[in-house]
Design a protein around this motif. Sequence first.
Motif, PDB file in Angstrom:
ATOM      1  N   PRO A  46       0.862  -1.202  -0.003  1.00  0.00           N
ATOM      2  CA  PRO A  46      -0.125  -0.018   0.202  1.00  0.00           C
ATOM      3  C   PRO A  46       0.880   1.247  -0.009  1.00  0.00           C
ATOM      4  O   PRO A  46       0.312   2.236  -0.419  1.00  0.00           O
ATOM      5  N   TYR A  47       2.084   1.045   0.376  1.00  0.00           N
ATOM      6  CA  TYR A  47       3.116   2.223   0.344  1.00  0.00           C
ATOM      7  C   TYR A  47       3.871   2.193  -0.825  1.00  0.00           C
ATOM      8  O   TYR A  47       4.902   3.097  -1.045  1.00  0.00           O
ATOM      9  N   TYR A  48       3.579   1.381  -1.996  1.00  0.00           N
ATOM     10  CA  TYR A  48       4.195   1.600  -3.179  1.00  0.00           C
ATOM     11  C   TYR A  48       4.165   3.016  -3.841  1.00  0.00           C
ATOM     12  O   TYR A  48       2.860   3.887  -3.749  1.00  0.00           O
ATOM     13  N   GLY A  49       5.516   3.637  -4.005  1.00  0.00           N
ATOM     14  CA  GLY A  49       5.268   4.993  -4.474  1.00  0.00           C
ATOM     15  C   GLY A  49       5.377   6.251  -3.273  1.00  0.00           C
ATOM     16  O   GLY A  49       5.473   7.456  -3.726  1.00  0.00           O
ATOM     17  N   ALA A  50       5.404   5.582  -2.057  1.00  0.00           N
ATOM     18  CA  ALA A  50       5.509   6.759  -1.024  1.00  0.00           C
ATOM     19  C   ALA A  50       6.840   7.471  -1.251  1.00  0.00           C
ATOM     20  O   ALA A  50       6.792   8.513  -0.607  1.00  0.00           O
ATOM     21  N   GLY A  96      19.055  -3.095  -3.448  1.00  0.00           N
ATOM     22  CA  GLY A  96      19.936  -4.091  -2.673  1.00  0.00           C
ATOM     23  C   GLY A  96      19.109  -4.864  -1.744  1.00  0.00           C
ATOM     24  O   GLY A  96      19.443  -6.028  -1.314  1.00  0.00           O
ATOM     25  N   HIS A  97      17.933  -4.295  -1.405  1.00  0.00           N
ATOM     26  CA  HIS A  97      17.158  -5.048  -0.718  1.00  0.00           C
ATOM     27  C   HIS A  97      15.877  -5.847  -1.466  1.00  0.00           C
ATOM     28  O   HIS A  97      15.012  -6.354  -0.927  1.00  0.00           O
ATOM     29  N   ALA A  98      16.108  -5.629  -2.828  1.00  0.00           N
ATOM     30  CA  ALA A  98      14.985  -6.344  -3.715  1.00  0.00           C
ATOM     31  C   ALA A  98      13.779  -5.842  -3.285  1.00  0.00           C
ATOM     32  O   ALA A  98      12.885  -6.872  -3.387  1.00  0.00           O
ATOM     33  N   TRP A  99      13.461  -4.722  -3.113  1.00  0.00           N
ATOM     34  CA  TRP A  99      12.281  -4.178  -2.676  1.00  0.00           C
ATOM     35  C   TRP A  99      11.621  -3.405  -3.959  1.00  0.00           C
ATOM     36  O   TRP A  99      10.529  -2.805  -3.490  1.00  0.00           O
ATOM     37  N   GLY A 100      12.206  -3.237  -5.120  1.00  0.00           N
ATOM     38  CA  GLY A 100      11.593  -2.407  -6.101  1.00  0.00           C
ATOM     39  C   GLY A 100      10.347  -2.673  -6.315  1.00  0.00           C
ATOM     40  O   GLY A 100       9.484  -1.699  -6.751  1.00  0.00           O
TER      41      GLY A 100
END
Length: 86
Positions: A11-15, A75-79
Amino acid sequence: MSAASNKEKSPYYGALQDVVDALFADAKTVRRLDAVLMAESVDLPDDLREIVELLPPGTYTRQRLCDQVNSSITGHAWGQVYGTVE
């Protein structure tokens, strides 16, 4: 299980993009402290605050800040979970 571990958009995608946009709305450079305070003030989740807190001390242009943040996100693979910034 955190949002970052399931590879679905949070839900925080783009935050973080919103934070970058706000930081540079009226400035050509910002300090690390400005970014950390902004991240805290918009109540980002722990994962995203951690990304901002990983910034080395210093002054940043938009491009340099984005490069640093995107490097940590990658680096955290969170893209896929949180998105990258530009």
